[in-house]
Design a protein around this motif. Structure first.
Motif, short mmCIF file in Angstrom:
data_model
loop_
_atom_site.label_atom_id
_atom_site.label_comp_id
_atom_site.label_asym_id
_atom_site.label_seq_id
_atom_site.Cartn_x
_atom_site.Cartn_y
_atom_site.Cartn_z
N GLN A 26 -41.00 29.78 -10.48
CA GLN A 26 -39.72 29.99 -9.78
C GLN A 26 -38.93 28.69 -9.74
O GLN A 26 -39.29 27.77 -9.00
CB GLN A 26 -39.98 30.49 -8.36
CG GLN A 26 -40.77 31.78 -8.34
CD GLN A 26 -40.25 32.77 -7.32
OE1 GLN A 26 -39.12 32.68 -6.88
NE2 GLN A 26 -41.08 33.73 -6.97
N HIS A 27 -37.93 28.61 -10.56
CA HIS A 27 -37.06 27.43 -10.59
C HIS A 27 -35.62 27.92 -10.63
O HIS A 27 -35.28 28.79 -11.44
CB HIS A 27 -37.34 26.59 -11.84
CG HIS A 27 -38.77 26.15 -11.93
ND1 HIS A 27 -39.29 25.12 -11.19
CD2 HIS A 27 -39.80 26.63 -12.66
CE1 HIS A 27 -40.57 24.98 -11.46
NE2 HIS A 27 -40.92 25.89 -12.35
N ARG A 28 -34.81 27.36 -9.79
CA ARG A 28 -33.42 27.82 -9.71
C ARG A 28 -32.69 27.59 -11.03
O ARG A 28 -32.76 26.49 -11.60
CB ARG A 28 -32.68 27.14 -8.56
CG ARG A 28 -31.26 27.69 -8.37
CD ARG A 28 -30.73 27.44 -6.98
NE ARG A 28 -31.44 28.17 -5.94
CZ ARG A 28 -31.27 29.47 -5.68
NH1 ARG A 28 -30.41 30.19 -6.40
NH2 ARG A 28 -31.95 30.07 -4.71
N MET B 106 -33.92 32.75 -9.84
CA MET B 106 -35.10 31.89 -9.90
C MET B 106 -35.90 32.14 -11.18
O MET B 106 -37.03 31.69 -11.32
CB MET B 106 -36.00 32.15 -8.68
CG MET B 106 -35.33 31.87 -7.34
SD MET B 106 -34.76 30.16 -7.18
CE MET B 106 -36.30 29.32 -6.85
#
Lengths: 90, 211
Positions: A26-28, B106
């Motif tokens: 989960q990385h923006r 995300m």
């Protein structure tokens, strides 16, 4: 047995480990920016307008009833003709 | 074990491997195809030369639509989506849109959806034909991480995708009662035809329960 302790069949991965892995993916993502006409023209100069590898110039922002398909594999042309939708053959 | 069960088990392991690889690299499928050093442009295909799927007859790309445009479908909270195409004929080479996978901000999958013909403009194939391509998905023949991830999810959710493809054709069939089918397929007012949400953990659980 708790669900989280069970193994994914055929693998050594537990669901709990995968939940942690998913969390670590989960990385923006960057916010997309609108492309100006100038940028589009500049980008298109190196590419065949109807090739598989080129970008579609047929933006959904285009208020005209463009025959081009905004999500096709290939790009469309600037041809406004209703009879020439953007196919693979250009 | 039936072939469909083999596909589920293998795809679950493949997806698990992809997730662990991405986690270790602190990345996700979208970050893998965009260039984080450059601005992400609306309506631009990522990667520019499309995902090649090791020449197994599949292609895909990621892109983002403007959020404000009326009739421009987005899942709630969608950042962009992967469009997935399959080669339906060899001679001449013909590609058809199978489905699209919406992604959240995300980098996580939200759901599959199908679109009207004008959106992708490729060769239109009835759902029954497209469904034959998701019975044996070459997720294990991919060398690219994103291709493996995408096809593994597709394999794990093939029942869902099958259903939205059938629903897509049913909706068109209903519309056909009112007007000509070709007019419906080119109606700019109809973008989305069917959709269904997906959740990675649920998919992995399903694969386990079905084994």
């Amino acid at each position: 047995m708790k669900k989280t302790n069970r193994l994914i069949v055929g693998s050594a991965f537990s669901l709990a480990a995968l939940a942690v892995a998913i969390d670590h993916t989960q990385h923006r993502l960057p916010e997309p920016v609108a492309v100006t006409q100038e940028q589009t023209a500049s980008d298109d100069t190196d590419e065949s307008p109807c090739g598989l590898t080129s970008e579609s110039p047929c933006s959904l922002d285009d208020e005209s009833s463009s025959p081009c398909s905004p999500c096709s594999l290939d790009s469309g042309s600037d041809d406004e003709s209703e009879s020439s939708p953007c196919g693979l053959g250009g | 074990m039936a072939s469909s069960e083999y596909q589920l088990v293998g795809a679950a392991e493949s997806l698990a491997t992809c997730l662990l690889e991405m986690a270790a690299a602190e990345t996700n499928p979208v970050l893998q195809v965009i260039n984080p050093e450059l601005p992400l442009q609306e309506n631009k295909k990522y990667p520019a030369n499309l995902l090649p799927f090791n020449q197994t007859g599949w292609k895909a790309y990621y892109h983002c639509h403007p959020a404000h445009r009326a009739g421009n479908h987005r899942f709630k909270g969608e950042h962009g989506h992967f469009h997935l195409f399959v080669q339906t004929h060899n001679k001449p080479e013909t590609w058809s849109h199978l489905a699209a996978l919406a992604m959240d901000p995300m980098g996580q999958p939200l759901g599959w959806f199908t679109v009207n013909h004008w959106v992708t403009g490729e060769a239109w194939e009835p759902a029954e034909n497209l469904i034959t391509f998701i019975k044996s998905i070459p997720y294990n023949k991919q060398t690219g991480l994103v291709e493996r991830w995408l096809l593994s999810i597709l394999a794990l959710s093939h029942d869902k995708v099958k259903n939205i493809l059938l629903e897509r054709d049913e909706i068109l069939k209903q519309q056909q009662l009112k007007t000509k089918i070709e007019d419906v397929k080119q109606d700019r007012g109809i973008y989305l035809l069917s959709e269904i949400s997906v959740d990675l953990m649920t998919l992995l659980n399903i694969s386990q329960n079905n084994s």
